[in-house]
Scaffold this active site. Structure first.
Site, PDB file in Angstrom:
ATOM      1  N   HIS A  48       0.801  -1.221   0.000  1.00  0.00           N
ATOM      2  CA  HIS A  48       0.000   0.000   0.000  1.00  0.00           C
ATOM      3  C   HIS A  48       0.840   1.280   0.000  1.00  0.00           C
ATOM      4  O   HIS A  48       0.287   2.366  -0.112  1.00  0.00           O
ATOM      5  CB  HIS A  48      -0.954   0.004   1.202  1.00  0.00           C
ATOM      6  CG  HIS A  48      -1.986  -1.081   1.151  1.00  0.00           C
ATOM      7  ND1 HIS A  48      -2.902  -1.187   0.126  1.00  0.00           N
ATOM      8  CD2 HIS A  48      -2.226  -2.118   1.982  1.00  0.00           C
ATOM      9  CE1 HIS A  48      -3.682  -2.236   0.337  1.00  0.00           C
ATOM     10  NE2 HIS A  48      -3.286  -2.829   1.443  1.00  0.00           N
ATOM     11  N   ARG A  73       7.254  -5.902   3.052  1.00  0.00           N
ATOM     12  CA  ARG A  73       5.971  -6.449   2.627  1.00  0.00           C
ATOM     13  C   ARG A  73       5.843  -6.271   1.120  1.00  0.00           C
ATOM     14  O   ARG A  73       5.913  -5.161   0.593  1.00  0.00           O
ATOM     15  CB  ARG A  73       4.793  -5.773   3.320  1.00  0.00           C
ATOM     16  CG  ARG A  73       3.475  -6.371   2.824  1.00  0.00           C
ATOM     17  CD  ARG A  73       2.300  -6.089   3.709  1.00  0.00           C
ATOM     18  NE  ARG A  73       1.796  -4.732   3.599  1.00  0.00           N
ATOM     19  CZ  ARG A  73       0.609  -4.344   4.092  1.00  0.00           C
ATOM     20  NH1 ARG A  73      -0.158  -5.215   4.728  1.00  0.00           N
ATOM     21  NH2 ARG A  73       0.222  -3.088   3.983  1.00  0.00           N
ATOM     22  N   ASP A  87      17.417 -10.884  -2.735  1.00  0.00           N
ATOM     23  CA  ASP A  87      18.715 -10.545  -3.311  1.00  0.00           C
ATOM     24  C   ASP A  87      19.132  -9.118  -2.946  1.00  0.00           C
ATOM     25  O   ASP A  87      20.323  -8.818  -2.842  1.00  0.00           O
ATOM     26  CB  ASP A  87      18.685 -10.699  -4.831  1.00  0.00           C
ATOM     27  CG  ASP A  87      18.773 -12.153  -5.283  1.00  0.00           C
ATOM     28  OD1 ASP A  87      18.980 -13.039  -4.422  1.00  0.00           O
ATOM     29  OD2 ASP A  87      18.625 -12.409  -6.490  1.00  0.00           O
ATOM     30  N   ASP A 178      -8.566  -5.766   6.439  1.00  0.00           N
ATOM     31  CA  ASP A 178      -9.126  -6.606   5.382  1.00  0.00           C
ATOM     32  C   ASP A 178     -10.087  -7.646   5.951  1.00  0.00           C
ATOM     33  O   ASP A 178     -11.124  -7.943   5.342  1.00  0.00           O
ATOM     34  CB  ASP A 178      -8.004  -7.287   4.605  1.00  0.00           C
ATOM     35  CG  ASP A 178      -7.313  -6.340   3.642  1.00  0.00           C
ATOM     36  OD1 ASP A 178      -7.872  -6.081   2.566  1.00  0.00           O
ATOM     37  OD2 ASP A 178      -6.228  -5.853   3.967  1.00  0.00           O
TER      38      ASP A 178
END
Length: 258
Positions: A48, A73, A87, A178
């Site tokens: 977000h 995230r 990486d 959510d």
């Protein structure tokens, strides 16, 4: 030379409560500032927040100088995205909207090198291996990667026990906003029905030997979540701290205008 230990993963394994904060501004200067505040962990939010791989990389770089562990995230649990942020040097990743054990098992494979996983072996070129200075990176990286999955809708809650049975998942984060929306309570994660599901899920996660996580800016909910077993607890977000502080300051002085 082996990979540097992941202090956040070790703390969760030892049952040590870790307080964190969300980074949603997508900016290195504010991330560096927040890193001086003393939080145990910080989420660089690619779901977000206005972040891409390069801005995530830049925030990993500035947070390395702080005592706050960087958690990345992703916007979605895609194999190539996990490969890229690992990486880039992330040791802990948080994947949203996990709804099944099958999805969780693939995520474990995504963060694990062959022969047990699917992570691409190109670490000699990466920041994660300090550009090939960590000679044993490929042999030691898996143990220090911390995989956190988000369960944040009714489908995910229904599959929670199966997700918890997946080896390689280190922690499960319950997404209140959510979940509330999916339960028909948009914008009201404090609804009693939503709270009951959240607290039950946290207890089940802890009982299964995984680390439970939550984001809460409501102190009574935060305390109840900790009592239910939450171990990685985000208590704020840079966007909210700035926005609410600015609004309060404006209201204070505008009130004097009459």
């Amino acid at each position: 030379m082996p990979v540097q230990p992941n202090p956040f993963k070790r703390a969760l394994q030892n049952g040590q409560l870790q307080f964190g904060c969300w980074l949603g501004l997508g900016d290195t200067f504010s991330a560096e500032l927040m890193g001086t505040a003393g939080f145990d962990w910080m989420v660089i939010d690619g779901e977000h927040g206005p972040n891409d791989l390069r801005s995530i990389l830049a925030q990993l770089q500035v947070l390395e100088a702080s005592d706050s562990h960087a958690v990345v995230r992703l916007p979605v649990g895609e194999t190539y995205m996990l490969k890229q942020v690992l990486d880039a040097g992330a040791q802990t990743v948080l994947v949203p909207m996990v709804e099944s054990a099958e999805q969780a098992r693939q995520l474990v494979r995504d963060v694990t090198y062959p022969p047990h996983g699917d992570r691409g072996v190109g670490y000699a070129l990466t920041r994660a291996s300090r550009f090939s200075q960590i000679k044993d990176y490929g042999k030691t990286a898996d143990e220090q990667i911390c995989l956190l999955v988000q369960v944040e809708n009714k489908k995910g809650i229904a599959a929670l026990d199966e997700i918890l049975a997946v080896d390689g998942v280190d922690g499960v984060f319950i997404g209140p906003a959510d979940l509330a929306a999916d339960m028909g309570h948009m914008g009201n994660s404090l609804h009693p029905d939503v709270q009951a599901v959240i607290m039950d899920a946290l207890r089940r996660i802890r009982a299964a030997g995984k680390a439970p996580g939550i984001l809460s800016t409501h102190d009574p909910m935060t305390n109840e979540a900790i009592e239910a077993g939450a171990l990685f607890v985000a208590v704020g977000a840079d966007v909210l701290i700035l926005s609410h502080g600015a609004q309060a300051l404006t209201a204070k002085w505008k009130a004097q205008k009459g």
